[in-house]
Write a protein that holds these residues in place. Structure first.
Motif, PDB file in Angstrom:
ATOM      1  N   SER A  23     -33.006 103.735 -69.327  1.00 39.25           N
ATOM      2  CA  SER A  23     -32.212 103.515 -68.174  1.00 39.25           C
ATOM      3  C   SER A  23     -32.607 102.436 -67.149  1.00 39.25           C
ATOM      4  CB  SER A  23     -31.527 104.547 -67.859  1.00 39.25           C
ATOM      5  OG  SER A  23     -32.282 105.362 -67.027  1.00 39.25           O
ATOM      6  N   ALA A  24     -34.106 102.783 -66.689  1.00 38.33           N
ATOM      7  CA  ALA A  24     -34.722 101.668 -65.748  1.00 38.33           C
ATOM      8  C   ALA A  24     -34.735 100.282 -66.317  1.00 38.33           C
ATOM      9  CB  ALA A  24     -36.109 102.357 -65.799  1.00 38.33           C
ATOM     10  N   HIS A  25     -34.819 100.218 -67.515  1.00 37.17           N
ATOM     11  CA  HIS A  25     -34.738  98.720 -68.078  1.00 37.17           C
ATOM     12  C   HIS A  25     -33.200  98.288 -67.855  1.00 37.17           C
ATOM     13  CE1 HIS A  25     -36.473  95.536 -70.262  1.00 37.17           C
ATOM     14  NE2 HIS A  25     -35.458  95.466 -71.019  1.00 37.17           N
ATOM     15  N   ILE A  26     -32.479  98.908 -68.370  1.00 36.58           N
ATOM     16  CA  ILE A  26     -31.022  98.429 -68.192  1.00 36.58           C
ATOM     17  C   ILE A  26     -30.483  98.209 -66.787  1.00 36.58           C
ATOM     18  CG2 ILE A  26     -28.714  99.152 -68.355  1.00 36.58           C
ATOM     19  CD1 ILE A  26     -29.403 100.601 -70.981  1.00 36.58           C
ATOM     20  N   GLY A  27     -31.198  99.118 -65.861  1.00 36.20           N
ATOM     21  CA  GLY A  27     -30.830  99.006 -64.507  1.00 36.20           C
ATOM     22  C   GLY A  27     -31.327  97.603 -64.019  1.00 36.20           C
ATOM     23  N   SER A  28     -32.558  97.239 -64.265  1.00 39.32           N
ATOM     24  CA  SER A  28     -33.270  95.908 -63.850  1.00 39.32           C
ATOM     25  C   SER A  28     -32.368  94.736 -64.304  1.00 39.32           C
ATOM     26  CB  SER A  28     -34.608  95.938 -64.023  1.00 39.32           C
ATOM     27  OG  SER A  28     -34.783  95.884 -65.506  1.00 39.32           O
ATOM     28  N   VAL A  29     -31.921  94.862 -65.462  1.00 41.82           N
ATOM     29  CA  VAL A  29     -31.134  93.748 -65.884  1.00 41.82           C
ATOM     30  C   VAL A  29     -29.796  93.594 -65.468  1.00 41.82           C
ATOM     31  CG1 VAL A  29     -29.960  92.910 -67.996  1.00 41.82           C
ATOM     32  CG2 VAL A  29     -32.485  93.914 -68.367  1.00 41.82           C
ATOM     33  N   PHE A  30     -29.140  94.648 -65.190  1.00 40.72           N
ATOM     34  CA  PHE A  30     -27.412  94.634 -64.774  1.00 40.72           C
ATOM     35  C   PHE A  30     -27.420  94.940 -63.482  1.00 40.72           C
ATOM     36  CE2 PHE A  30     -27.215  95.606 -69.405  1.00 40.72           C
ATOM     37  CZ  PHE A  30     -26.621  94.377 -69.784  1.00 40.72           C
ATOM     38  N   HIS A  32     -29.406  95.061 -58.922  1.00 42.69           N
ATOM     39  CA  HIS A  32     -30.286  94.420 -58.341  1.00 42.69           C
ATOM     40  C   HIS A  32     -29.973  94.830 -56.875  1.00 42.69           C
ATOM     41  CE1 HIS A  32     -29.272  90.511 -56.752  1.00 42.69           C
ATOM     42  NE2 HIS A  32     -28.260  90.882 -57.223  1.00 42.69           N
ATOM     43  N   ASN A  33     -31.039  94.625 -55.962  1.00 43.66           N
ATOM     44  CA  ASN A  33     -30.554  94.754 -54.505  1.00 43.66           C
ATOM     45  C   ASN A  33     -30.464  93.766 -53.938  1.00 43.66           C
ATOM     46  OD1 ASN A  33     -30.640  97.903 -54.420  1.00 43.66           O
ATOM     47  ND2 ASN A  33     -32.906  97.571 -54.906  1.00 43.66           N
ATOM     48  N   CYS A  34     -29.654  93.575 -52.825  1.00 39.51           N
ATOM     49  CA  CYS A  34     -29.423  92.348 -51.842  1.00 39.51           C
ATOM     50  C   CYS A  34     -29.422  92.844 -50.519  1.00 39.51           C
ATOM     51  CB  CYS A  34     -28.067  91.985 -52.114  1.00 39.51           C
ATOM     52  SG  CYS A  34     -27.839  90.836 -53.700  1.00 39.51           S
ATOM     53  N   CYS A  52     -26.409  95.780 -56.258  1.00 36.68           N
ATOM     54  CA  CYS A  52     -25.332  94.702 -56.742  1.00 36.68           C
ATOM     55  C   CYS A  52     -25.582  94.622 -58.253  1.00 36.68           C
ATOM     56  CB  CYS A  52     -25.546  93.268 -56.113  1.00 36.68           C
ATOM     57  SG  CYS A  52     -25.655  93.191 -54.211  1.00 36.68           S
ATOM     58  N   ILE A  53     -24.223  94.411 -58.852  1.00 34.88           N
ATOM     59  CA  ILE A  53     -24.308  93.782 -60.298  1.00 34.88           C
ATOM     60  C   ILE A  53     -24.419  92.477 -60.342  1.00 34.88           C
ATOM     61  CG2 ILE A  53     -22.623  93.772 -62.225  1.00 34.88           C
ATOM     62  CD1 ILE A  53     -21.025  96.151 -60.938  1.00 34.88           C
ATOM     63  N   GLY A  54     -25.140  92.057 -61.440  1.00 36.74           N
ATOM     64  CA  GLY A  54     -25.676  90.679 -61.521  1.00 36.74           C
ATOM     65  C   GLY A  54     -27.040  90.545 -60.706  1.00 36.74           C
ATOM     66  N   ASP A  55     -27.312  89.404 -60.733  1.00 36.41           N
ATOM     67  CA  ASP A  55     -28.579  88.925 -60.121  1.00 36.41           C
ATOM     68  C   ASP A  55     -28.832  88.099 -58.912  1.00 36.41           C
ATOM     69  OD1 ASP A  55     -28.137  86.742 -61.564  1.00 36.41           O
ATOM     70  OD2 ASP A  55     -29.938  86.930 -62.657  1.00 36.41           O
ATOM     71  N   ARG A  56     -27.414  87.868 -58.313  1.00 38.02           N
ATOM     72  CA  ARG A  56     -27.460  87.241 -57.294  1.00 38.02           C
ATOM     73  C   ARG A  56     -27.062  87.716 -55.990  1.00 38.02           C
ATOM     74  NH1 ARG A  56     -26.930  81.329 -57.878  1.00 38.02           N
ATOM     75  NH2 ARG A  56     -24.895  81.385 -57.754  1.00 38.02           N
ATOM     76  N   ALA A  79     -23.557  88.557 -54.358  1.00 48.03           N
ATOM     77  CA  ALA A  79     -22.767  87.358 -54.436  1.00 48.03           C
ATOM     78  C   ALA A  79     -21.310  87.274 -55.068  1.00 48.03           C
ATOM     79  CB  ALA A  79     -23.640  86.375 -55.403  1.00 48.03           C
ATOM     80  N   ASN A  80     -20.700  86.672 -54.389  1.00 49.05           N
ATOM     81  CA  ASN A  80     -19.208  86.215 -55.129  1.00 49.05           C
ATOM     82  C   ASN A  80     -19.093  84.949 -55.523  1.00 49.05           C
ATOM     83  OD1 ASN A  80     -16.498  85.814 -55.552  1.00 49.05           O
ATOM     84  ND2 ASN A  80     -15.734  87.119 -53.952  1.00 49.05           N
TER      85      ASN A  80
END
Ligand SMILES: *[C@@H]1O[C@H](CO)[C@@H](O)[C@H](O)[C@H]1NC(C)=O
Ligand SMILES: *[C@@H]1O[C@H](CO)[C@@H](O)[C@H](O)[C@H]1NC(C)=O
Ligand SMILES: *[C@@H]1O[C@H](CO)[C@@H](O)[C@H](O)[C@H]1NC(C)=O
Ligand SMILES: *[C@@H]1O[C@H](CO)[C@@H](O)[C@H](O)[C@H]1NC(C)=O
Length: 203
Positions: A23-30, A32-34, A52-56, A79-80
């Motif tokens: 789950s930590a691995h999935i968390g880092s892929v899907f 992140h923090n902004c 946030c969902i995504g990596d932006r 990001a939107n």
């Protein structure tokens, strides 16, 4: 009996450890923090962090002079993608509205301070009627024309009732030059400006 219990619990522990890892691995892929914050009338942004969902991530900066008061606003958050890169500019007689949406990749990447792209003062050959009326939704009649500059290659004619960043409510009837992103996004990128009623918008 005791041995079996131990074996079972150690299997459980391994399983739990494995699930945490997955789950930590999935968390880092899907996700992140902004950095996240909102200042409607200040360029200082009191940041917290948000997941946030995504990596932006995104930072939106806005300049709004409504003929009486100047508001500089900043927003940070997830990001939107629809808004990333949008750069709005318009000048309606004395009213000036600009915004810039900057997106970036990676954890806590939106470290930007308040900044708008430099204005391009070059005349672009377009001229528009220029008018500013307040407290009315009637057409603001004018003989005046202005020369448009930079990316403002179209005429803007707006009549509506909005909430300003300081919560005051105003009716505006305006004409001037604007660019394509202002026409495309209207109030989508606006920070602290809420449209209550639109009488008309011609771009
Ligand atoms: C910034 O935010 C923190 C946490 O929300 C708050 O305690 C603090 O008073 C804020 N500071 C300013 C200057 O607004
Ligand atoms: C607009 O540009 C024209 C041609 O450069 C110039 O003659 C005119 O004075 C300008 N008008 C304004 C309002 O600046
Ligand atoms: C907005 O900020 C300006 C400059 O800091 C200040 O003079 C003004 O009182 C503020 N307006 C509101 C409504 O907070
Ligand atoms: C992103 O912006 C679009 C266009 O303004 C808007 O319709 C949409 O609701 C926004 N999405 C989110 C998640 O805020």
């Amino acid at each position: 009996m005791r041995i079996r219990e131990d074996a079972q619990s150690s299997t459980m522990k391994n399983l739990v450890a494995l699930l945490c890892l997955v789950s930590a691995h999935i968390g880092s892929v899907f996700s992140h923090n902004c950095y996240s914050c909102l200042s409607k009338n200040s360029t200082n942004c009191n940041e917290t962090q948000t997941e946030c969902i995504g990596d932006r991530c995104m930072t939106v900066c806005q300049y709004f002079y409504n003929g009486k008061k100047l508001y500089k606003s900043i927003y940070k958050g997830c990001a939107n993608e629809t808004l990333c890169g949008a750069e709005g500019s318009d000048l309606m007689e004395i009213v000036k509205f600009r915004f810039y949406v900057k997106c970036c990749n990676g954890d806590l990447c939106n470290t930007d301070r308040y900044q708008l792209p430099k204005e391009d003062p070059t005349l672009n050959g377009k001229t528009c009627p220029s008018a500013f009326c307040k407290d009315t939704l009637e057409e603001c009649k004018t003989e005046k024309e202005i020369n448009c500059t930079g990316s403002m290659d179209r005429c803007y004619d707006y009549r509506g009732k909005v909430i300003n960043p300081d919560e005051t409510v105003e009716k505006y009837s305006l004409k001037g030059c604007s660019n394509s992103d202002t026409c495309k996004y209207n109030f989508d990128c606006a920070i602290g400006i809420v449209e209550l009623h639109r009488e008309s918008l011609i771009c």
